[in-house]
Scaffold this motif. Structure first.
Motif, PDB file in Angstrom:
ATOM      1  N   SER A 125       0.793  -1.310   0.085  1.00 38.60           N
ATOM      2  CA  SER A 125       0.096   0.110   0.071  1.00 38.60           C
ATOM      3  C   SER A 125       1.020   1.350  -0.013  1.00 38.60           C
ATOM      4  O   SER A 125       1.943   1.373   0.452  1.00 38.60           O
ATOM      5  N   ASP A 184       2.227   2.074   3.532  1.00 42.10           N
ATOM      6  CA  ASP A 184       3.040   0.805   4.214  1.00 42.10           C
ATOM      7  C   ASP A 184       4.586   1.127   3.913  1.00 42.10           C
ATOM      8  O   ASP A 184       5.153   0.169   3.147  1.00 42.10           O
ATOM      9  N   ARG A 197      -1.551   5.675   8.100  1.00 46.84           N
ATOM     10  CA  ARG A 197      -1.226   4.764   7.117  1.00 46.84           C
ATOM     11  C   ARG A 197      -2.706   4.282   6.470  1.00 46.84           C
ATOM     12  O   ARG A 197      -2.912   4.225   5.428  1.00 46.84           O
ATOM     13  N   GLU A 198      -3.643   3.948   7.481  1.00 46.97           N
ATOM     14  CA  GLU A 198      -5.096   3.353   7.247  1.00 46.97           C
ATOM     15  C   GLU A 198      -5.731   4.675   6.279  1.00 46.97           C
ATOM     16  O   GLU A 198      -6.451   3.958   5.367  1.00 46.97           O
ATOM     17  N   GLU A 252      -4.502   4.323   2.896  1.00 49.09           N
ATOM     18  CA  GLU A 252      -4.982   3.096   1.912  1.00 49.09           C
ATOM     19  C   GLU A 252      -6.414   3.251   1.681  1.00 49.09           C
ATOM     20  O   GLU A 252      -6.705   2.987   0.572  1.00 49.09           O
ATOM     21  N   LYS A 253      -7.142   3.955   2.685  1.00 50.31           N
ATOM     22  CA  LYS A 253      -8.647   4.208   2.096  1.00 50.31           C
ATOM     23  C   LYS A 253      -8.566   5.151   1.091  1.00 50.31           C
ATOM     24  O   LYS A 253      -9.451   5.194   0.178  1.00 50.31           O
ATOM     25  N   TRP A 293      -7.947   3.403  -2.254  1.00 54.00           N
ATOM     26  CA  TRP A 293      -9.033   2.744  -2.574  1.00 54.00           C
ATOM     27  C   TRP A 293     -10.228   3.597  -2.999  1.00 54.00           C
ATOM     28  O   TRP A 293     -10.557   3.180  -3.998  1.00 54.00           O
ATOM     29  N   THR A 329       0.037   9.560  -0.981  1.00 58.79           N
ATOM     30  CA  THR A 329       0.911   9.929   0.295  1.00 58.79           C
ATOM     31  C   THR A 329       1.010  11.325   0.446  1.00 58.79           C
ATOM     32  O   THR A 329       0.828  11.790   1.600  1.00 58.79           O
ATOM     33  N   GLY A 359       1.241   1.398  -5.368  1.00 61.31           N
ATOM     34  CA  GLY A 359       0.208   0.556  -4.744  1.00 61.31           C
ATOM     35  C   GLY A 359      -0.717  -0.159  -5.569  1.00 61.31           C
ATOM     36  O   GLY A 359      -1.340  -1.070  -5.012  1.00 61.31           O
ATOM     37  N   LEU A 367      -5.804  -4.862   0.527  1.00 59.50           N
ATOM     38  CA  LEU A 367      -6.119  -3.703   1.469  1.00 59.50           C
ATOM     39  C   LEU A 367      -6.981  -4.088   2.423  1.00 59.50           C
ATOM     40  O   LEU A 367      -7.417  -3.333   3.528  1.00 59.50           O
TER      41      LEU A 367
END
Length: 774
Positions: free
Chosen positions: A2, A5, A15-16, A19-20, A23, A56, A330, A356
């Motif tokens: 990700s 990550d 980080r969560e 990732e969201k 997505w 990021t 990612g 994910l």
């Protein structure tokens, strides 16, 4: 792997969120292309890889750095990332996530005017969105000098998130090197250096060269090259060899490493140079997972590296952060040379969901409010909350100063005189006027205005020629000036005009921006000015001098197509006045339309031709004068009306004297002519459309200008392309001949040039005789 990550020291919640965001942005594009019905079969499109390289950077910026006063221009292809973040912050309803690139839904690129969530700058035209925050910073300082009493200060940063390929645009560098920019410390650019364009990995995109170019322009340069994993590798014995190897390899070779398995990396990364064995030994003990993660661990995907760069920003000068990234980071397509507009397959999308840990059947799920990520979203939304902007009512603008120009004058000279008159007749409105010029103030008759209101600068500058008796135009620079002078770069000028014209909606304070440039260069500036109008900026563009009437300058400086540009430009009313009084009335009307929700921009095409002002025959009766003024603003007026007229001459701008002379000569041979002075083809065309039931305009001007009971064959003439006025004959369906300029110009005297293009008196007379059958 990700995008967040990267084993940095930042909290798991960030980080969560990254990732969201990855997505959600990927899913918006996936839904638009793979799930939403598409009856036409045309490609919907979207840029999943371009989004991924920014995830990021944008996550770290929004959730850690931004303050309520900050504004951000997001690179066009990352618009789904912006919408994903706004969704997590409660600024976008879930129903819109399935509407990317759909009618009435989320726009293809960020749009202040059309997107339902918060968008600070409209982007989409390469280079224009990147530079907009520069002009936004200047406009904000101008507005806040009154509100705060602290000229030259700023209350929020202006960020531009820029794709590296966007730096190919010349307009970008025209803005960067403008000398007035070097003191704007609120400007921060973050360059997404993924080394890829639409079709390829760019072979020679040297970051070092970019750094030197920004540095030479006076910018602070911060480079975020490697993440923690790579830096840890370089710190080991033999790490210097690996650093040199990666820095020295061509961009395409590095991009190829991103697509390699661990086994391939162990062969390719060491290369065949003298330090190959050292590098091979260095990576021998790394696990396959760590090795593949490390080679992709660039600074633009490392939260700690980005955070450290933000902490070093110098607020006394512009800053550029060059962040190394991987396009498609990612995603299964990361690093692929043709991933620019490629879409994940259904299988790849399902794989991403598994990686994910997300249920693809519930793609729009958000965080639990009680989770650490949910709490961070709530806190960020609260931190970034902005007070609603309530636009102030613009000050009243007079419609008529009340003077009647005498003698000989030019429409260009009338511009400066009207502005000076405005300072006396309506000082509150005059204080809102901001003129902008690309180093042509003196040659476009703005000298008196500049002397009166001064030149804007972010700081006070001494006028060393103040005591020089032979200096006519004084250059007094201070934060209280009302004239902004830029270098000879028309794109910069209209970019600034657009932002000055958007302050009514951004900050609730309307300004009246008036930009002046040579008319031949209007075409050069058209695309960014048009984009500024699209984005909500309301301004007045003055093109002067214009046409082949600028006879001595030759074809290089003689504009031809600009009258039709004014006719066709959305969100704009164009005027080409023939007399000084027409300039006054059209300019005041144009200013009166600025700085309001239902406002519009304007384009005035002026001339340096001296014209006898008595030819205007301005009515002395107040009611008749007001009737004439309304006609001028609405598009045109009858200048000569004769009983039993056999032909109508509709002329515009500088060629009015030829039209009047032609009417006199025609009368001598028994052909009576009416003469119409056209001031705005666009206004008249809108009236024609309204009469036909298209649009919501008014058509009364047609009844006064072209009444059916006076319908005759028509000759139209202007110093511009003849098709501009050709439609007038359709009002009463009469025979017509359209005269104008349809070839490149020639140098010569005015009479010679007009004759060459068949817009002289002889040509008008001949056309009138032909169209009437004489």
């Amino acid at each position: 792997m990700s995008p967040a990550d990267n084993r940095s020291s930042t909290g798991d919640e960030l980080r969560e969120i990254a990732e969201k965001v990855l997505w959600l942005s990927t899913s918006m594009i996936h839904h638009a292309n793979r799930i939403r019905p598409n009856a036409s079969g045309l490609k919907v499109g979207g840029h999943q890889a371009s989004c991924a390289s920014m995830v990021t950077i944008m996550t770290s910026l929004w959730f850690e750095q931004l303050q309520p006063g900050d504004r951000v221009s997001v690179k066009p292809h990352a618009s789904p990332v912006l919408h994903a973040i706004n969704y997590l912050l409660g600024d976008l309803d879930e129903k819109y996530l399935t509407t990317l690139r759909a009618y009435g839904g989320l726009q293809s690129y960020p749009s202040r005017a059309k997107d339902p969530d918060t968008v600070d700058y409209s982007t989409g035209s390469v280079g224009i969105g990147a530079t907009a925050p520069i002009w936004g910073a200047m406009a904000r300082r101008f507005v806040e000098r009154e509100a705060t009493g602290s000229p030259g200060t700023f209350s929020g940063r202006q960020y531009s998130l820029v794709g590296d390929a966007e730096l190919d645009e010349g307009a970008v560098w025209e803005a960067i090197i403008d000398p007035g920019i070097a003191e704007l410390g609120e400007i921060v650019w973050i360059v997404d250096l993924n080394r890829q364009s639409l079709d390829r990995v760019v072979p020679n995109i040297a970051a070092g060269r970019l750094e030197k170019m920004f540095d030479a322009a006076g910018w602070q340069v911060l480079t975020v090259k490697f993440g923690r994993l790579l830096e840890e590798l370089f710190a080991k014995e033999g790490g210097d060899a690996a650093r040199r190897r990666i820095l020295d390899m061509p961009n395409p070779e590095y991009q190829r490493l991103l697509r390699c398995s661990a086994d391939e990396l162990r062969t390719r990364l060491p290369g065949d140079g003298p330090e190959a064995a050292t590098i091979a030994d260095l990576i021998a003990d790394l696990s396959d997972t760590v090795l593949t993660e490390t080679i992709r661990n660039l600074g633009g995907h490392d939260l700690d590296a980005l955070r450290e760069a933000y902490s070093r920003i110098d607020d006394t000068r512009p800053t550029v952060i060059i962040a190394y990234t991987v396009k498609g980071f990612g995603l299964p397509t990361q690093g692929h040379p043709q991933n620019h507009s490629s879409l994940l397959t259904v299988e790849e999308y399902a794989t991403l969901a598994r990686t994910l840990g997300i249920d693809p059947d519930a793609p729009w799920a958000t965080f639990d409010d009680a989770s650490t990520a949910g709490r961070l979203c709530t806190a960020t939304a609260e931190r970034l909350r902005r007070e609603p902007v309530s636009p102030a009512e613009p000050p009243a603008v007079p419609t008529d100063i009340g003077r009647t120009p005498k003698g000989t004058a030019t429409t260009q000279a009338a511009l400066g005189r009207v502005l000076i008159d405005l300072t006396r007749e309506a000082p509150d409105a005059a204080k809102r006027v901001v003129t902008v010029s690309p180093d042509v103030s003196s040659s476009t008759n703005l000298g008196s205005w500049v002397n009166k209101v001064g030149v804007w600068s972010s700081s006070e500058r001494h006028d060393w020629f103040e005591d020089d008796a032979e200096t006519i135009m004084h250059w007094r620079e201070s934060p209280t000036g009302q004239h902004m002078e830029l270098g000879i770069a028309e794109t910069n000028l209209v970019g600034l005009m657009g932002e000055l014209g958007a302050t009514w909606s951004r900050w609730g304070q309307p300004l009246f921006p008036i930009g002046v440039m040579y008319d031949p260069f209007v075409e050069r500036a058209l695309e960014p000015w048009s984009y500024g109008i699209y984005a909500g900026g309301q301004s007045i563009l003055v093109g002067t001098p214009s046409g082949v009437t600028l006879a001595a300058e030759g074809g290089a400086h003689q504009s031809i197509k600009t009258p039709s540009i004014g006719l066709e430009q959305p969100g704009c009313i164009s005027y080409e006045p023939a007399f000084a009084i027409d300039v006054e009335w059209t300019l005041l009307a144009s200013i009166g339309r600025l700085g309001r929700p239902d406002g519009t921009s304007a384009y005035l095409r002026l001339s340096t031709r001296p014209v006898d002002q008595t030819l205007a025959d301005v009515p002395t009766d107040p009611a008749a004068r007001e009737r004439r003024r309304r006609q001028v603003v609405a598009g045109g007026y009858p200048l000569v009306r004769r009983d039993r007229a056999a032909v109508t001459i509709a002329a515009m701008g500088a060629v009015i004297p030829e039209a009047l002379a032609a009417a006199q000569r025609l009368e001598q041979v028994g052909v009576v002519a009416d003469v119409l002075c056209i001031t705005s083809p666009g206004q008249l065309y809108r009236a024609v459309q309204a009469r036909q039931g298209h649009g919501g305009g008014e058509s009364w001007i047609l009844d006064q200008l072209l009444p059916a009971d006076r319908a005759t064959p028509m000759v139209t003439v202007l110093d511009g392309h003849p098709h501009t006025l050709a439609f007038l004959a359709t009002v009463n369906r009469v025979a017509s001949t359209s005269l104008g300029v349809s070839n490149f110009g020639q140098v010569g005297s005015l009479d010679e040039v007009y004759k060459h293009h068949h817009i002289d008196t002889d040509s008008i007379v001949g056309a009138a005789l032909d169209v009437t059958g004489h």
